[in-house]
Design a protein around this motif. Sequence first.
Motif, PDB file in Angstrom:
ATOM      1  N   LEU A  43       0.962  -1.208   0.108  1.00 27.99           N
ATOM      2  CA  LEU A  43      -0.028  -0.012   0.110  1.00 27.99           C
ATOM      3  C   LEU A  43       0.997   1.306  -0.022  1.00 27.99           C
ATOM      4  CD1 LEU A  43      -2.592  -1.348   2.627  1.00 27.99           C
ATOM      5  CD2 LEU A  43      -2.813  -0.903   0.150  1.00 27.99           C
ATOM      6  N   LEU A  49      -3.930   7.055   3.671  1.00 26.03           N
ATOM      7  CA  LEU A  49      -5.093   6.094   4.273  1.00 26.03           C
ATOM      8  C   LEU A  49      -5.304   6.375   5.797  1.00 26.03           C
ATOM      9  CD1 LEU A  49      -3.758   2.971   2.569  1.00 26.03           C
ATOM     10  CD2 LEU A  49      -5.608   4.382   1.698  1.00 26.03           C
ATOM     11  N   ARG A  52      -8.419   7.534   7.128  1.00 26.72           N
ATOM     12  CA  ARG A  52      -9.764   7.128   6.244  1.00 26.72           C
ATOM     13  C   ARG A  52     -10.247   6.123   6.977  1.00 26.72           C
ATOM     14  NH1 ARG A  52      -8.374   6.561   0.289  1.00 26.72           N
ATOM     15  NH2 ARG A  52     -10.675   6.161   0.285  1.00 26.72           N
ATOM     16  N   TRP A  55     -10.286   2.549   5.909  1.00 24.74           N
ATOM     17  CA  TRP A  55      -9.243   1.807   6.036  1.00 24.74           C
ATOM     18  C   TRP A  55      -8.623   1.387   7.058  1.00 24.74           C
ATOM     19  CZ3 TRP A  55      -6.778  -0.653   2.016  1.00 24.74           C
ATOM     20  CH2 TRP A  55      -7.108  -0.341   0.607  1.00 24.74           C
TER      21      TRP A  55
END
Length: 69
Positions: A43, A49, A52, A55
């Motif tokens: 990733l 991320l 978020r 995630w």
Amino acid sequence: MSTPIVIHHLSPTGGRRVTIRGQIAGLAHDDQDVAEFLRRAGLPDAEQLLDRPEWVQWRGGRAHTYAAA
């Protein structure tokens, strides 16, 4: 569906365990550690991320906090 990345509660000595898809990635002492674990897991845009919720789940403490109380 659960989030693929979990950043667990603070350890008594500092740092937070990070799991990715149920596998332990390591003990993070800052966001850069988390980003490196995520990069190793494939990733590369990890920094984007971290805030978020679809995630990343931050458990047992404030997000982006790694120092022991």
